[in-house]
Design an enzyme around this catalytic site. Structure first.
Site, PDB file in Angstrom:
ATOM      1  N   SER A   1       0.878  -1.181   0.000  1.00 12.46           N
ATOM      2  CA  SER A   1       0.000   0.000   0.000  1.00 12.46           C
ATOM      3  C   SER A   1       0.908   1.221   0.000  1.00 12.46           C
ATOM      4  O   SER A   1       2.094   1.113   0.347  1.00 12.46           O
ATOM      5  CB  SER A   1      -0.851  -0.011   1.278  1.00 12.46           C
ATOM      6  OG  SER A   1      -1.448   1.247   1.504  1.00 12.46           O
TER       7      SER A   1
ATOM      8  N   TYR B   1      -1.942  -1.220  10.474  1.00  9.78           N
ATOM      9  CA  TYR B   1      -1.922  -1.338   9.011  1.00  9.78           C
ATOM     10  C   TYR B   1      -0.604  -0.792   8.452  1.00  9.78           C
ATOM     11  O   TYR B   1       0.056  -1.429   7.629  1.00  9.78           O
ATOM     12  CB  TYR B   1      -3.118  -0.565   8.451  1.00  9.78           C
ATOM     13  CG  TYR B   1      -3.389  -0.745   6.980  1.00  9.78           C
ATOM     14  CD1 TYR B   1      -4.162  -1.809   6.516  1.00  9.78           C
ATOM     15  CD2 TYR B   1      -2.901   0.162   6.044  1.00  9.78           C
ATOM     16  CE1 TYR B   1      -4.437  -1.957   5.164  1.00  9.78           C
ATOM     17  CE2 TYR B   1      -3.172   0.013   4.694  1.00  9.78           C
ATOM     18  CZ  TYR B   1      -3.941  -1.042   4.251  1.00  9.78           C
ATOM     19  OH  TYR B   1      -4.220  -1.196   2.910  1.00  9.78           O
TER      20      TYR B   1
HETATM   21  P1  NAD Z   1     -11.444  -6.222   0.192  1.00 11.61           P
HETATM   22  O1  NAD Z   1     -11.996  -6.089   1.565  1.00 11.61           O
HETATM   23  O2  NAD Z   1     -12.271  -5.901  -0.999  1.00 11.61           O
HETATM   24  O3  NAD Z   1     -10.860  -7.683  -0.027  1.00 11.61           O
HETATM   25  C1  NAD Z   1     -10.107  -8.326   0.953  1.00 11.61           C
HETATM   26  C2  NAD Z   1     -10.040  -9.786   0.616  1.00 11.61           C
HETATM   27  O4  NAD Z   1      -9.326 -10.447   1.671  1.00 11.61           O
HETATM   28  C3  NAD Z   1     -11.428 -10.452   0.562  1.00 11.61           C
HETATM   29  O5  NAD Z   1     -11.409 -11.464  -0.422  1.00 11.61           O
HETATM   30  C4  NAD Z   1     -11.566 -11.055   1.948  1.00 11.61           C
HETATM   31  O6  NAD Z   1     -12.446 -12.172   1.995  1.00 11.61           O
HETATM   32  C5  NAD Z   1     -10.127 -11.482   2.190  1.00 11.61           C
HETATM   33  N1  NAD Z   1      -9.802 -11.685   3.586  1.00 11.61           N
HETATM   34  C6  NAD Z   1      -9.981 -10.860   4.631  1.00 11.61           C
HETATM   35  N2  NAD Z   1      -9.567 -11.453   5.767  1.00 11.61           N
HETATM   36  C7  NAD Z   1      -9.103 -12.676   5.406  1.00 11.61           C
HETATM   37  C8  NAD Z   1      -8.550 -13.764   6.108  1.00 11.61           C
HETATM   38  N3  NAD Z   1      -8.380 -13.725   7.447  1.00 11.61           N
HETATM   39  N4  NAD Z   1      -8.216 -14.874   5.437  1.00 11.61           N
HETATM   40  C9  NAD Z   1      -8.406 -14.948   4.090  1.00 11.61           C
HETATM   41  N5  NAD Z   1      -8.910 -13.951   3.364  1.00 11.61           N
HETATM   42  C10 NAD Z   1      -9.264 -12.828   4.023  1.00 11.61           C
HETATM   43  O7  NAD Z   1     -10.105  -5.348   0.245  1.00 11.61           O
HETATM   44  P2  NAD Z   1      -9.180  -4.738  -0.901  1.00 11.61           P
HETATM   45  O8  NAD Z   1      -9.337  -3.268  -0.817  1.00 11.61           O
HETATM   46  O9  NAD Z   1      -9.361  -5.429  -2.191  1.00 11.61           O
HETATM   47  O10 NAD Z   1      -7.763  -5.074  -0.289  1.00 11.61           O
HETATM   48  C11 NAD Z   1      -6.888  -6.044  -0.818  1.00 11.61           C
HETATM   49  C12 NAD Z   1      -5.462  -5.686  -0.434  1.00 11.61           C
HETATM   50  O11 NAD Z   1      -5.122  -4.438  -1.002  1.00 11.61           O
HETATM   51  C13 NAD Z   1      -5.242  -5.552   1.070  1.00 11.61           C
HETATM   52  O12 NAD Z   1      -3.981  -6.097   1.415  1.00 11.61           O
HETATM   53  C14 NAD Z   1      -5.246  -4.047   1.275  1.00 11.61           C
HETATM   54  O13 NAD Z   1      -4.518  -3.661   2.405  1.00 11.61           O
HETATM   55  C15 NAD Z   1      -4.588  -3.597  -0.006  1.00 11.61           C
HETATM   56  N6  NAD Z   1      -4.831  -2.194  -0.340  1.00 11.61           N
HETATM   57  C16 NAD Z   1      -6.095  -1.732  -0.559  1.00 11.61           C
HETATM   58  C17 NAD Z   1      -6.261  -0.393  -0.883  1.00 11.61           C
HETATM   59  C18 NAD Z   1      -7.618   0.193  -1.148  1.00 11.61           C
HETATM   60  O14 NAD Z   1      -7.704   1.414  -1.280  1.00 11.61           O
HETATM   61  N7  NAD Z   1      -8.669  -0.590  -1.238  1.00 11.61           N
HETATM   62  C19 NAD Z   1      -5.164   0.442  -0.981  1.00 11.61           C
HETATM   63  C20 NAD Z   1      -3.904  -0.064  -0.751  1.00 11.61           C
HETATM   64  C21 NAD Z   1      -3.744  -1.397  -0.449  1.00 11.61           C
END
Ligand code: NAD
Length: 256
Positions: free
Chosen positions: A138, A151
């Site tokens: 991130s 985080y």
């Molecule tokens: P999201 O909530 O849409 O998806 C998260 C996924 O992780 C889902 O499939 C959920 O079921 C799974 N998950 C959660 N806890 C879990 C566990 N204990 N075991 C197995 N699976 C689990 O989130 P996202 O925004 O797509 O985030 C995905 C990644 O991207 C994360 O690492 C997040 O930190 C990173 N990220 C997101 C953003 C953003 O703006 N959305 C920005 C930077 C980084």
């Protein structure tokens, strides 16, 4: 380009993980999905791209579950060629108010799970002399924001893990890199928009504008599709000597 290869994407039932899984499937890779919630919809979306798709519901906070998932992937597809460590959660609170169980969960899911999947995937990648590990970090792997201690600590940690994994594999056909998105409109971020709207009595649109305006100069979200294409680039021959980078796709967030 990736026909015959297998990609395992953690946390791929939703958001960025599903976007990356679909981008790799479009390049021909078979896909192992993981994550909570409905798996049938995401499985069908990936299968529609003409590749084989598997699913394992391992909880990324549990090392024994992770071992079972990696064993399932090896038994079903032979080996994991591409590992995308994407599963992640967020919790927002000041350090002195941060619930201890939330701290432990964020570190386990956002950081330690990538250590476990990587240690289990690397022997077969080394034996094949080809592999890709892509850690979804991130902008918070590069800079901080208030109220996101666990985080930010986990994401800085995974950028460090990326560098060390890249160094340990530097003379092989295995590479390890991190992707650092800014805001991406997924359920994880919509919850933060909702919290802002509720706290300040704003509409969804006004809360979204405020969220972007505080951090992201482009005033636009990065998309799971764009992030998927970056992951596909790391897997392409042009990515052979890209090692240990933390590549931000953040609308200028960290350029400020
Ligand atoms: P999201 O909530 O849409 O998806 C998260 C996924 O992780 C889902 O499939 C959920 O079921 C799974 N998950 C959660 N806890 C879990 C566990 N204990 N075991 C197995 N699976 C689990 O989130 P996202 O925004 O797509 O985030 C995905 C990644 O991207 C994360 O690492 C997040 O930190 C990173 N990220 C997101 C953003 C953003 O703006 N959305 C920005 C930077 C980084």
């Amino acid at each position: 380009m990736l026909a015959g290869k297998t990609a395992l994407v953690t946390g791929s039932t939703s958001g960025i993980g599903l976007g990356i899984a679909k981008a790799l499937a479009r390049q021909g890779a078979n896909i192992v999905l993981n994550g909570f919630g409905d798996a049938e919809g995401p499985k069908a979306e990936v299968a529609a791209l003409g590749v084989k798709v598997g699913y394992h519901g391992a909880d990324m906070s549990k090392p024994a579950d992770i071992e079972a998932m990696m064993a399932y992937a090896a038994a079903t597809f032979g080996r994991v060629d591409i590992l995308v460590n994407n599963a992640g959660i967020q919790h927002v609170a000041r350090v002195e108010d941060f619930p201890v169980d939330r701290w432990d969960a964020v570190i386990a899911i956002n950081l330690s799970s990538a250590f476990h999947t990587s240690r289990l995937a690397l022997p077969a990648m080394r034996a094949a002399n080809w592999g890709r590990i892509i850690n979804v970090a991130s902008v918070h792997g590069l800079v901080g924001s208030a109220e996101k201690s666990a985080y930010v600590a986990a994401k800085h940690g995974i950028v460090g893990l990326t560098k060390v994994t890249a160094l340990e594999t530097a003379t092989t056909g295995v590479t390890c890199n991190a992707i650092c998105p800014g805001w991406v409109l997924t359920p994880l971020v919509q919850k933060q928009v909702d919290a802002k709207a509720a706290a300040q009595g704003l509409t969804n649109e006004a809360a979204t504008r405020q969220l972007l305006g505080e951090k992201e100069p482009s005033m636009q979200f990065t998309t799971p599709e764009e992030l998927g294409e970056l992951a596909a680039f790391f897997c392409s021959p042009a990515g052979n000597n890209v090692r240990g980078v933390a590549w931000n796709m953040d609308g200028g967030w960290t350029a400020q």
